[in-house]
Design a protein around this motif. Sequence first.
Motif, PDB file in Angstrom:
ATOM      1  N   TYR A  64      -4.841  -1.931   2.280  1.00 15.68           N
ATOM      2  CA  TYR A  64      -4.160  -2.740   0.742  1.00 15.68           C
ATOM      3  C   TYR A  64      -3.354  -3.770   0.481  1.00 15.68           C
ATOM      4  O   TYR A  64      -3.464  -4.309   0.442  1.00 15.68           O
ATOM      5  CB  TYR A  64      -3.357  -1.253  -0.233  1.00 15.68           C
ATOM      6  N   ASN A  65      -2.448  -3.424   2.245  1.00 14.48           N
ATOM      7  CA  ASN A  65      -1.764  -4.669   2.394  1.00 14.48           C
ATOM      8  C   ASN A  65      -2.326  -5.962   2.674  1.00 14.48           C
ATOM      9  O   ASN A  65      -2.725  -7.019   1.906  1.00 14.48           O
ATOM     10  CB  ASN A  65      -1.158  -4.406   4.415  1.00 14.48           C
ATOM     11  N   GLY A  92       0.281  -1.381  -0.075  1.00 10.76           N
ATOM     12  CA  GLY A  92      -0.132  -0.143  -0.281  1.00 10.76           C
ATOM     13  C   GLY A  92       1.068   1.436   0.008  1.00 10.76           C
ATOM     14  O   GLY A  92       0.789   2.353  -0.869  1.00 10.76           O
ATOM     15  N   GLY A 146      -5.774   3.658   0.945  1.00  9.97           N
ATOM     16  CA  GLY A 146      -4.575   2.737   0.788  1.00  9.97           C
ATOM     17  C   GLY A 146      -4.107   2.079   2.108  1.00  9.97           C
ATOM     18  O   GLY A 146      -3.505   0.773   1.846  1.00  9.97           O
TER      19      GLY A 146
END
Lengths: 261, 261, 326, 343, 343
Positions: free
Chosen positions: E271-272, E93, E268
């Motif tokens: 995002y991970n 991210g 984000g």
Amino acid sequence: MTGSLPTPVLEARGITKRYGRVTAIEGSDLQLYPGEILAVIGDNGAGKSSLIKALSGAVIPDSGEIYLDGERVHFRNPMDARAAGIETVYQTLAVAPGLDIADNLFLGREERKPGVLGKVFRMLDKAHMRTEARRHMNELGVATLQNIGQAVESLSGGQRQAVAVARSAAFGSKVVILDEPTAALGVKEGNRVLQLIRDVRDRGLPVILISHNMPHVFEVADRIHIQRLGRRATVITPTSHSMSEAVAIMTGAAEPPPHAA
Amino acid sequence: MTGSLPTPVLEARGITKRYGRVTAIEGSDLQLYPGEILAVIGDNGAGKSSLIKALSGAVIPDSGEIYLDGERVHFRNPMDARAAGIETVYQTLAVAPGLDIADNLFLGREERKPGVLGKVFRMLDKAHMRTEARRHMNELGVATLQNIGQAVESLSGGQRQAVAVARSAAFGSKVVILDEPTAALGVKEGNRVLQLIRDVRDRGLPVILISHNMPHVFEVADRIHIQRLGRRATVITPTSHSMSEAVAIMTGAAEPPPHAA
Amino acid sequence: AACGGDSGSGGEAVVGLITKTDTNPFFVKMKEGAQQAADKAGLKLQSFAGKQDGDNEAQVQAIENLISAGAKGFLITPSDSKAIVPSIDKAKQQGMLVIALDTPTDPANAVDATFATDNFQAGKLIGQWAKAKFDKESKQAKIAMLDLNANQVSVDVKRDQGFLEGFGIPVGDVNKIGDESDPRIVGHDVTDGAEDGGRTAMENLLQKDPSINLVYTINEPAAAGAYQALKAAGKDKAVTIVSIDGGCPGVDNVKAGVIGATSMQFPLKMASLGIEAISAFAKDGTKPQASSGKDFVDTGATLITDQPQAGIEAKDSAWGKQNCWG
Amino acid sequence: MTVTKEATPPTPDFEVRQHDSLGLRLQHLLHGNPTLGPLAVLIVAILAFSVANTRFFSAPNLSLVLAQVTVIAVLALGQTLIILTAGIDLSVGAIAVFSSILMATFATRMGLPGILALLLGLVAGTAMGALNGFLVTRIKLPPFIVTLGTLSIFFSLNAVVSNSETVRGSDMPGLMTWTGTTIPIGGFRLTYGSIIMLLLFAVFFYALSSTAWGRHVYATGDDLEAARLAGIRTNRVLFSVYTVAGLLYAIGAWILIGRLASASPNVGVDYNLDSITAVVLGGTSLFGGRGGVLGTLIGALIVGVFRNGLQLAGVEVVWQGFAIGLLVLVAVSLDQWIRKVKS
Amino acid sequence: MTVTKEATPPTPDFEVRQHDSLGLRLQHLLHGNPTLGPLAVLIVAILAFSVANTRFFSAPNLSLVLAQVTVIAVLALGQTLIILTAGIDLSVGAIAVFSSILMATFATRMGLPGILALLLGLVAGTAMGALNGFLVTRIKLPPFIVTLGTLSIFFSLNAVVSNSETVRGSDMPGLMTWTGTTIPIGGFRLTYGSIIMLLLFAVFFYALSSTAWGRHVYATGDDLEAARLAGIRTNRVLFSVYTVAGLLYAIGAWILIGRLASASPNVGVDYNLDSITAVVLGGTSLFGGRGGVLGTLIGALIVGVFRNGLQLAGVEVVWQGFAIGLLVLVAVSLDQWIRKVKS
Ligand SMILES: Nc1ncnc2c1ncn2[C@@H]1O[C@H](COP(=O)(O)OP(=O)(O)OP(=O)(O)O)[C@@H](O)[C@H]1O
Ligand SMILES: Nc1ncnc2c1ncn2[C@@H]1O[C@H](COP(=O)(O)OP(=O)(O)OP(=O)(O)O)[C@@H](O)[C@H]1O
Ligand SMILES: [Mg+2]
Ligand SMILES: [Mg+2]
């Protein structure tokens, strides 16, 4: 050992195991009688390891039956077989690489300190287990071991095998199964293991020995089960057949004699 | 093979390797001469595997020197040794368990399709590698292999070993080192490997063979290096000593003869 | 902008509510208000939320889903005032009425209307109150600033700078936290707007300078955390905490003396007004008008304190309890 | 082929041969104690921050750091157990926060006595852990997936039950917030929560190193198949680990209530990453079977010291993330370097 | 002991013996194609949601789902490569968002032409990936720690460079937001971003299955030590994987700018976890060496379909987390069950 036979201690009937497209064992039988050393020989991939894994609960066969002392048993996992007294050395050794020798020897049957410490606090008796471990390893002639607290993963190939063999020999109470226990061992250590196998038999426990080492097999076995293409080809004895005859049957170069038993 | 000797192809001088408290090799020497099969024998934990790992770049020794064709070399990793033409079968086999047989055989030296597909798109020639793989495996007599696309982890112990042996035999260009290549193999497969070792030697490549199997060693070796407690005890030949003499030296029961070389 | 009149399955017209998160009680109140108003107007409410403050993408997806559902319009508390604008434009092209709640968009006229607390004003109120209190007690202020997070989102910036302005500290760039050089400010730290962050931040700032006697907090959970740190250090009596929100637990804390003063906002009102506006728009196309003199509909901020200061309009905690987040 | 002549095996003569230089002594020390690496990092960090700000190395500030890491340390303790079995727990924050909300709800809205509310909360946390364990061992789902799913489920239930509202500590029975009470020991001010935390670490250090259960946890994490073949009831071990971890998270929840003097549904967003970070900084391998709880305690302290020290050193908030990232990398490189010395 | 009599090895006779029942055919099919499990889950989910709301299975809505998963799918593609090598990337991210901010900053504040800004952004992302790769292979830090550290560093730099301010797409050159342009194909409205994404998956599917590099990635992830001993330059492989992943994240950043018509420093956050979830749902093992990119694409689609479908089905926000958690568990159980059928 041939002739009229008592009830087998351990018996497999018509075991089949498939992995996807691959057939590992195809209706294989096996009988192990009281007090005998039964060798199992066969080509690479003949299904020897798969067969004994079925006997020890490590794999569940697709079909076939297993009898212990004449009674049908269903092993769902290795613990079941172990509880029934069947102790196995797998070809892959099944040691915990990060633990040390003593930990591995006593894995699953750790000894606790006597008294309150052990009963209430469940404290392990590490000193005692180490001493015992050293004794067992020495019994196998593994003299080059420098540090009994070494993680098993840092042992040499043969040392690691010795750990697995020592474990089963020390704790088997009904049947001991050894899948190529001497493959990585030196001459001296290998001979010690053969002696150990005889000792175990003399203690009254029958032993199944898988090995590619024909001299070893012919030296200790009472009967020899020849596995071929996933099936039992026949059973011979060291006196009834010579090594080269056995090898010929094993590789399919000779017809197996009709199996008497 | 004894007598006045040419420059060794591969030579180790005074190699030492310690792991924490454990001393694996202690000033060990080794010479491999052109066109010979050098067997290395020794007790479990004598330092055989550690010694050849130092020769193949898999471990970096604490001290000592390695010479290839008389020139000092420094292998920082197995790739360096491999680039120099040294091909090794490790005792642990070093196969990628999830990949199939062909992938493992060609690992690190994959073949690409001819033409644009291979040059520009770098496409692997899988069909060809499979055919070759099957050929190599058949050469070793591994006939029970049912599915060449099987992941190596699902092979039997011996089949897996055969993969590793086939790889080194096929690709070694200067020296082939085999650490207990027949330990898990059946009688027939083991003999095929011995034959293969002779073939390799006859192709002009010297071979180092580590084995606990004395008959194998005495059958193929030109010279026998005896490793004991991390050091080279001596070097003998199959004609100068008998098997039991060799074993006696190995285990320390007999004094090693002064080493001639 | 011609809206297709067809509102999809079920016959009920769909309206949307997009909040920053679904766990903050402030947004829970908003949803309550919106639901009440929607039920009354016979509209079907679909609500959405990001996972975390600043989660712009979840809001973009929410707008897409609302477009796909053929909604009449929606209320949104933008997580990223600027980044959300292109998506709002898309929605407006579909003929939807878009109203920003609580936080204006950037530019503010990207939406049809904004129903909000003036966060700068809310900050200013507590700043002025604190100033009056400290002047009266003739104490020299040592201020800890407990902000939201490192991202400097607009609510965070506005409240922080509003407070400083109200207290009479030159703020430098009003769009930037932490560029002041006034020695009365001991330091800034971030709290994530929650109790644990508030406590840790307060503890660390106290270590930096134990003489802190005034604490600004981004919201009431952070204030509650900060109070625990002060109490553990034995300074809870000597330090004044000011905050913003006006949630019911916050008002309880005003009553208990934990928080000196807080600026109350009215999320329920914002949301219900917003839904009513969309409902009106759906009927006859009228758009809401901004409050006079401002570019948004100010739903107001009320100072809640039990220590009223001369010249500063405030309500007490009893009133606050009745009206908390009304 | 049998060899009859055989000498009694000589004890290998190099066992005794010791290389007694100082460097080698250090090697062997570090070899036997992988926790020393993280410890060295912690000490270096403490020294560095002490130089940067004299206030840092004072009894009150150090007590503070301990109090700040207490909750995360307890959660990381549970996480350590799970990571030792080669698993991972993403639901740690969700279980802790939900348990704290349940305790608070039992004690206030449902009006149960403190002790009962606490016990029920502990049972609830344990049950949530057990659910993870059930899914891992019976349905055989990967731990990552299981806890990702339950994370979502528990957080959602948490929002529903709490109505997203904070319960104030002053509305709860005293037992609930007791863990936040401090007792002065010299200049230090320990909370009961910190004492419970230290006790828990002692208990699990003992359990892992000196009981059969501990051996089985390591064996299972090291090589599941080998452990199974060796006759370990690996499913039972795994289930016990997830269940015990759930209980630990619930104890963490209790300490959390004490620390914040409230139960808030919105805390704990970073607990997953923070707890895993503490475990990994402490030298436990994410692949299982290697590491231990002492390292985790040190790992948690490292993070706490970094956060506190950077603030005291006056590093700006925007740059703190940068500094923490850099410090983590440096810390682990240092640890790696220390391990390399050993061979 | 040598055996001389030896027959020509007979072809094992059971090679030909096929068990041709339908069930077994299915078994073999699934055996060879582990991607089919996730695919089945995806299909079931689509069917179920189509029943729940007729609007779901329409070209516009399906295009929407594809557009919504595009960015995460590209990021998950890079993540897949890293996970295949038994690593993990927590900085995905941070790299993506920072790259998007850099592209925007180059194109606006620094006034560079669009193509140059884009290229520099791609280079920057690649460099960030390479930094991860450097730390993993040279300093030999665990990937979890490396990317945890760089996550913190990149996010911090991101805040500093962006001044925490969003850059609007309308202020950027058209090339930057081109990826968000839609082209109608039948009733579907594909974005160029989605097309790039699909192409990238095709390229990496090819690279992993049909090039030597792909074999080396699998071998390295499967057993690093074995691969090294087999003569693979594992460091080079790992470095290439992290670097390529960085490039992929930067391409993801470009698509992100197009999708949001802005570059925002605050996106984000998830995002991970989302990218790892897509990888794991797609059947790739977190322990490395097993899995592939097609599964990841399906995994990303499963998440997108769940989110969109639940909303359309009218599930309340507070309960959506619950439902997603449950669906993830059910989905993977189903997959597990399918695999079990195969043996
Ligand atoms: N898990 C598995 N998946 C697929 N095939 C398997 C699996 N395990 C074993 N096999 C296959 O089953 C056959 C029998 O294997 P097994 O290990 O029983 O042979 P073995 O007789 O012990 O051989 P060796 O002497 O080499 O150890 C082999 O062809 C092997 O490839
Ligand atoms: N990584 C390691 N860490 C610690 N000790 C090691 C390591 N590798 C090897 N050793 C030790 O070094 C000694 C020599 O091991 P090595 O593997 O070279 O023996 P070997 O002669 O090959 O034995 P084998 O015939 O059993 O394979 C053994 O005592 C072993 O325990
Ligand atoms: Mg076998
Ligand atoms: Mg060896």
